[in-house]
Design a protein around this motif. Sequence first.
Motif, PDB file in Angstrom:
ATOM      1  N   CYS A  18      -6.561   1.493  -1.685  1.00  0.00           N
ATOM      2  CA  CYS A  18      -6.034   0.988  -2.948  1.00  0.00           C
ATOM      3  C   CYS A  18      -4.510   1.151  -2.930  1.00  0.00           C
ATOM      4  N   VAL A  19      -3.854   0.549  -3.899  1.00  0.00           N
ATOM      5  CA  VAL A  19      -2.388   0.594  -3.977  1.00  0.00           C
ATOM      6  C   VAL A  19      -1.886   2.032  -4.051  1.00  0.00           C
ATOM      7  N   CYS A  20      -2.564   2.863  -4.837  1.00  0.00           N
ATOM      8  CA  CYS A  20      -2.090   4.244  -4.995  1.00  0.00           C
ATOM      9  C   CYS A  20      -2.140   5.009  -3.673  1.00  0.00           C
ATOM     10  N   LEU A  48       1.612  -6.242  -0.791  1.00  0.00           N
ATOM     11  CA  LEU A  48       0.232  -6.724  -0.714  1.00  0.00           C
ATOM     12  C   LEU A  48       0.115  -8.165  -1.188  1.00  0.00           C
ATOM     13  N   SER A  49       0.881  -8.524  -2.193  1.00  0.00           N
ATOM     14  CA  SER A  49       0.878  -9.900  -2.685  1.00  0.00           C
ATOM     15  C   SER A  49       1.331 -10.872  -1.604  1.00  0.00           C
ATOM     16  N   TYR A  52      -8.024  -2.975  -1.032  1.00  0.00           N
ATOM     17  CA  TYR A  52      -7.575  -4.005  -0.111  1.00  0.00           C
ATOM     18  C   TYR A  52      -8.106  -3.740   1.291  1.00  0.00           C
ATOM     19  N   VAL A  76       4.553  -1.521  -3.288  1.00  0.00           N
ATOM     20  CA  VAL A  76       3.366  -1.747  -2.457  1.00  0.00           C
ATOM     21  C   VAL A  76       2.616  -2.977  -2.950  1.00  0.00           C
ATOM     22  N   SER A  77       2.527  -3.147  -4.257  1.00  0.00           N
ATOM     23  CA  SER A  77       1.851  -4.317  -4.821  1.00  0.00           C
ATOM     24  C   SER A  77       2.531  -5.608  -4.399  1.00  0.00           C
ATOM     25  N   MET A  96       4.315   2.254  -6.506  1.00  0.00           N
ATOM     26  CA  MET A  96       3.170   1.341  -6.453  1.00  0.00           C
ATOM     27  C   MET A  96       3.569  -0.115  -6.661  1.00  0.00           C
ATOM     28  N   SER A  97       4.617  -0.374  -7.441  1.00  0.00           N
ATOM     29  CA  SER A  97       5.031  -1.767  -7.654  1.00  0.00           C
ATOM     30  C   SER A  97       5.546  -2.387  -6.357  1.00  0.00           C
ATOM     31  N   THR A 157      -9.666  -0.584 -10.329  1.00  0.00           N
ATOM     32  CA  THR A 157      -8.990  -0.405  -9.042  1.00  0.00           C
ATOM     33  C   THR A 157      -9.327  -1.553  -8.098  1.00  0.00           C
ATOM     34  N   SER A 178       0.668   3.629  -1.455  1.00  0.00           N
ATOM     35  CA  SER A 178       1.950   4.065  -2.000  1.00  0.00           C
ATOM     36  C   SER A 178       2.273   5.485  -1.536  1.00  0.00           C
TER      37      SER A 178
END
Length: 81
Positions: A37-39, A56-57, A76, A52-53, A49-50, A73, A42
């Motif tokens: 997951c993002v967390c 991922l985007s 990925y 990393v998001s 986390m933003s 949650t 990160s």
Amino acid sequence: MTKEEQNRNQAVSEVFKALGHPSRVFIVETLKEAEQCVCELSEMIGVDMSTVSRHLSILKKAGIVSGRKEGTTIYYSLACN
């Protein structure tokens, strides 16, 4: 060059662009082992986390990763082996 070849070359170019940042390469390498997951990502990368998001985007848009939602949650994983 045919239209089909142009489209394929464009798609390959997008994948290379998506992998053009060390953090995104790290994410792909990490997701080879297990979904995250993002967390978790990160924490591993050491950025918020933003950020990393956003990475991922970019990887998702290029078709490299996919997400699976579980509650609130998103986990990925690599979109292909």
